[in-house]
Design a protein around this motif. Sequence first.
Motif, PDB file in Angstrom:
ATOM      1  N   LYS A  90       0.860  -1.177   0.000  1.00 34.83           N
ATOM      2  CA  LYS A  90       0.000   0.000   0.000  1.00 34.83           C
ATOM      3  C   LYS A  90       0.894   1.224   0.000  1.00 34.83           C
ATOM      4  O   LYS A  90       1.974   1.205   0.578  1.00 34.83           O
ATOM      5  CB  LYS A  90      -0.912   0.018   1.232  1.00 34.83           C
ATOM      6  CG  LYS A  90      -1.892   1.203   1.257  1.00 34.83           C
ATOM      7  CD  LYS A  90      -2.942   1.037   2.331  1.00 34.83           C
ATOM      8  CE  LYS A  90      -3.878   2.220   2.432  1.00 34.83           C
ATOM      9  NZ  LYS A  90      -4.579   2.546   1.192  1.00 34.83           N
ATOM     10  N   GLN A  91       0.418   2.291  -0.638  1.00 36.05           N
ATOM     11  CA  GLN A  91       1.150   3.555  -0.626  1.00 36.05           C
ATOM     12  C   GLN A  91       0.174   4.703  -0.731  1.00 36.05           C
ATOM     13  O   GLN A  91      -0.926   4.547  -1.242  1.00 36.05           O
ATOM     14  CB  GLN A  91       2.197   3.599  -1.739  1.00 36.05           C
ATOM     15  CG  GLN A  91       1.649   3.425  -3.141  1.00 36.05           C
ATOM     16  CD  GLN A  91       2.762   3.346  -4.170  1.00 36.05           C
ATOM     17  OE1 GLN A  91       3.846   3.868  -3.963  1.00 36.05           O
ATOM     18  NE2 GLN A  91       2.495   2.692  -5.293  1.00 36.05           N
ATOM     19  N   GLY A  92       0.577   5.844  -0.216  1.00 37.47           N
ATOM     20  CA  GLY A  92      -0.269   7.019  -0.288  1.00 37.47           C
ATOM     21  C   GLY A  92       0.209   8.117   0.648  1.00 37.47           C
ATOM     22  O   GLY A  92       1.139   7.930   1.437  1.00 37.47           O
ATOM     23  N   TRP A  93      -0.455   9.264   0.547  1.00 33.89           N
ATOM     24  CA  TRP A  93      -0.091  10.413   1.373  1.00 33.89           C
ATOM     25  C   TRP A  93      -0.690  10.275   2.763  1.00 33.89           C
ATOM     26  O   TRP A  93      -1.872   9.939   2.915  1.00 33.89           O
ATOM     27  CB  TRP A  93      -0.592  11.706   0.741  1.00 33.89           C
ATOM     28  CG  TRP A  93       0.130  12.096  -0.509  1.00 33.89           C
ATOM     29  CD1 TRP A  93      -0.336  11.999  -1.789  1.00 33.89           C
ATOM     30  CD2 TRP A  93       1.446  12.638  -0.599  1.00 33.89           C
ATOM     31  NE1 TRP A  93       0.623  12.448  -2.668  1.00 33.89           N
ATOM     32  CE2 TRP A  93       1.722  12.849  -1.965  1.00 33.89           C
ATOM     33  CE3 TRP A  93       2.426  12.960   0.342  1.00 33.89           C
ATOM     34  CZ2 TRP A  93       2.932  13.373  -2.410  1.00 33.89           C
ATOM     35  CZ3 TRP A  93       3.633  13.489  -0.100  1.00 33.89           C
ATOM     36  CH2 TRP A  93       3.883  13.686  -1.465  1.00 33.89           C
ATOM     37  N   LEU A  94       0.134  10.529   3.768  1.00 34.04           N
ATOM     38  CA  LEU A  94      -0.290  10.636   5.158  1.00 34.04           C
ATOM     39  C   LEU A  94       0.431  11.826   5.759  1.00 34.04           C
ATOM     40  O   LEU A  94       1.464  12.267   5.245  1.00 34.04           O
ATOM     41  CB  LEU A  94       0.091   9.377   5.958  1.00 34.04           C
ATOM     42  CG  LEU A  94      -0.587   8.064   5.585  1.00 34.04           C
ATOM     43  CD1 LEU A  94       0.079   6.898   6.319  1.00 34.04           C
ATOM     44  CD2 LEU A  94      -2.075   8.123   5.906  1.00 34.04           C
ATOM     45  N   ILE A  95      -0.095  12.339   6.838  1.00 32.74           N
ATOM     46  CA  ILE A  95       0.582  13.395   7.579  1.00 32.74           C
ATOM     47  C   ILE A  95       1.166  12.741   8.821  1.00 32.74           C
ATOM     48  O   ILE A  95       0.476  12.002   9.520  1.00 32.74           O
ATOM     49  CB  ILE A  95      -0.394  14.529   7.943  1.00 32.74           C
ATOM     50  CG1 ILE A  95      -0.930  15.168   6.662  1.00 32.74           C
ATOM     51  CG2 ILE A  95       0.291  15.566   8.830  1.00 32.74           C
ATOM     52  CD1 ILE A  95      -2.072  16.142   6.881  1.00 32.74           C
ATOM     53  N   LYS A  96       2.447  12.985   9.078  1.00 29.81           N
ATOM     54  CA  LYS A  96       3.106  12.387  10.240  1.00 29.81           C
ATOM     55  C   LYS A  96       3.589  13.474  11.190  1.00 29.81           C
ATOM     56  O   LYS A  96       3.859  14.590  10.779  1.00 29.81           O
ATOM     57  CB  LYS A  96       4.285  11.507   9.825  1.00 29.81           C
ATOM     58  CG  LYS A  96       5.453  12.268   9.240  1.00 29.81           C
ATOM     59  CD  LYS A  96       6.617  11.378   8.895  1.00 29.81           C
ATOM     60  CE  LYS A  96       7.594  11.177   9.976  1.00 29.81           C
ATOM     61  NZ  LYS A  96       8.313  12.297  10.516  1.00 29.81           N
ATOM     62  N   GLN A  97       3.685  13.108  12.447  1.00 32.03           N
ATOM     63  CA  GLN A  97       4.218  14.035  13.430  1.00 32.03           C
ATOM     64  C   GLN A  97       5.727  13.818  13.511  1.00 32.03           C
ATOM     65  O   GLN A  97       6.193  12.690  13.677  1.00 32.03           O
ATOM     66  CB  GLN A  97       3.574  13.795  14.794  1.00 32.03           C
ATOM     67  CG  GLN A  97       3.901  14.877  15.800  1.00 32.03           C
ATOM     68  CD  GLN A  97       3.202  14.647  17.129  1.00 32.03           C
ATOM     69  OE1 GLN A  97       3.243  13.569  17.686  1.00 32.03           O
ATOM     70  NE2 GLN A  97       2.542  15.673  17.618  1.00 32.03           N
ATOM     71  N   SER A  98       6.480  14.910  13.397  1.00 28.03           N
ATOM     72  CA  SER A  98       7.935  14.794  13.431  1.00 28.03           C
ATOM     73  C   SER A  98       8.413  14.379  14.816  1.00 28.03           C
ATOM     74  O   SER A  98       7.753  14.638  15.827  1.00 28.03           O
ATOM     75  CB  SER A  98       8.600  16.103  12.999  1.00 28.03           C
ATOM     76  OG  SER A  98       8.327  17.121  13.938  1.00 28.03           O
ATOM     77  N   LYS A  99       9.570  13.747  14.840  1.00 29.80           N
ATOM     78  CA  LYS A  99      10.087  13.151  16.076  1.00 29.80           C
ATOM     79  C   LYS A  99      10.424  14.191  17.142  1.00 29.80           C
ATOM     80  O   LYS A  99      10.017  14.059  18.288  1.00 29.80           O
ATOM     81  CB  LYS A  99      11.325  12.317  15.751  1.00 29.80           C
ATOM     82  CG  LYS A  99      11.902  11.585  16.930  1.00 29.80           C
ATOM     83  CD  LYS A  99      13.047  10.694  16.501  1.00 29.80           C
ATOM     84  CE  LYS A  99      13.582   9.904  17.686  1.00 29.80           C
ATOM     85  NZ  LYS A  99      14.615   8.955  17.270  1.00 29.80           N
ATOM     86  N   HIS A 100      11.174  15.220  16.796  1.00 26.53           N
ATOM     87  CA  HIS A 100      11.672  16.152  17.801  1.00 26.53           C
ATOM     88  C   HIS A 100      10.810  17.403  17.969  1.00 26.53           C
ATOM     89  O   HIS A 100      10.470  17.783  19.083  1.00 26.53           O
ATOM     90  CB  HIS A 100      13.110  16.551  17.487  1.00 26.53           C
ATOM     91  CG  HIS A 100      14.054  15.379  17.508  1.00 26.53           C
ATOM     92  ND1 HIS A 100      14.338  14.680  18.646  1.00 26.53           N
ATOM     93  CD2 HIS A 100      14.731  14.762  16.509  1.00 26.53           C
ATOM     94  CE1 HIS A 100      15.174  13.695  18.366  1.00 26.53           C
ATOM     95  NE2 HIS A 100      15.427  13.717  17.072  1.00 26.53           N
ATOM     96  N   LEU A 101      10.435  18.022  16.869  1.00 30.50           N
ATOM     97  CA  LEU A 101       9.681  19.279  16.955  1.00 30.50           C
ATOM     98  C   LEU A 101       8.177  19.058  17.065  1.00 30.50           C
ATOM     99  O   LEU A 101       7.431  19.999  17.303  1.00 30.50           O
ATOM    100  CB  LEU A 101       9.997  20.161  15.742  1.00 30.50           C
ATOM    101  CG  LEU A 101      11.460  20.567  15.589  1.00 30.50           C
ATOM    102  CD1 LEU A 101      11.663  21.369  14.312  1.00 30.50           C
ATOM    103  CD2 LEU A 101      11.934  21.350  16.804  1.00 30.50           C
ATOM    104  N   LYS A 102       7.732  17.820  16.851  1.00 29.89           N
ATOM    105  CA  LYS A 102       6.313  17.457  16.926  1.00 29.89           C
ATOM    106  C   LYS A 102       5.463  18.248  15.917  1.00 29.89           C
ATOM    107  O   LYS A 102       4.287  18.488  16.128  1.00 29.89           O
ATOM    108  CB  LYS A 102       5.751  17.650  18.340  1.00 29.89           C
ATOM    109  CG  LYS A 102       6.522  16.899  19.415  1.00 29.89           C
ATOM    110  CD  LYS A 102       6.479  15.405  19.188  1.00 29.89           C
ATOM    111  CE  LYS A 102       7.192  14.652  20.295  1.00 29.89           C
ATOM    112  NZ  LYS A 102       7.565  13.317  19.915  1.00 29.89           N
ATOM    113  N   GLU A 103       6.075  18.621  14.806  1.00 25.89           N
ATOM    114  CA  GLU A 103       5.344  19.304  13.739  1.00 25.89           C
ATOM    115  C   GLU A 103       4.700  18.262  12.836  1.00 25.89           C
ATOM    116  O   GLU A 103       5.194  17.149  12.701  1.00 25.89           O
ATOM    117  CB  GLU A 103       6.300  20.179  12.913  1.00 25.89           C
ATOM    118  CG  GLU A 103       6.888  21.323  13.688  1.00 25.89           C
ATOM    119  CD  GLU A 103       7.919  22.099  12.882  1.00 25.89           C
ATOM    120  OE1 GLU A 103       8.411  21.571  11.854  1.00 25.89           O
ATOM    121  OE2 GLU A 103       8.234  23.225  13.285  1.00 25.89           O
TER     122      GLU A 103
END
Length: 159
Positions: free
Chosen positions: A51-64
């Motif tokens: 499977k593949q596609g766009w997702l929004i992820k939270q960054s590890k350090h800045l939590k952006e």
Amino acid sequence: WLKTQRGPNPPRRRPPPASAPPPWPPASRASAAPPAAMSAEIIIHRDDVIKQGWLIKQSKHLKEWRRRWFVLTSQYICSFKGQGDLRNPTEAIRLRECSTVKSADEDVSKENSFRVDSPGRVFYLIADSPAEKEAWIGVIGRQMVRPAMIVEDHRGDFD
């Protein structure tokens, strides 16, 4: 190069140079997220994409929150900056180390969010729709349990 493969064969790795540091992860500890050097060596073959596609992820350090192209194989969930990339992921999550995939709408107060729990980190992701969220949770969950087998006790009981 590390390659994802279908079937029971382990991934192949390029032999380290004689002066290279010991292989990652050390036998005594395994981490959910490989170091950047190892992520850079992951190459996904199109035949291995589940499977593949766009997702929004939270960054590890800045939590952006950052929009990334995600690719799921039988061994990894990888994120890339652009669609169609199959080399040098920004992150790679080893599925065999993950313990849970479930909804996270209440955890992060965002609709269509879900989480993938690994020993060193909880990865928060957001899909574009409820249907896409459920599709990702389902397919990731199936890949997480895929290697597990039920072994029958030959005595006839299953304790």
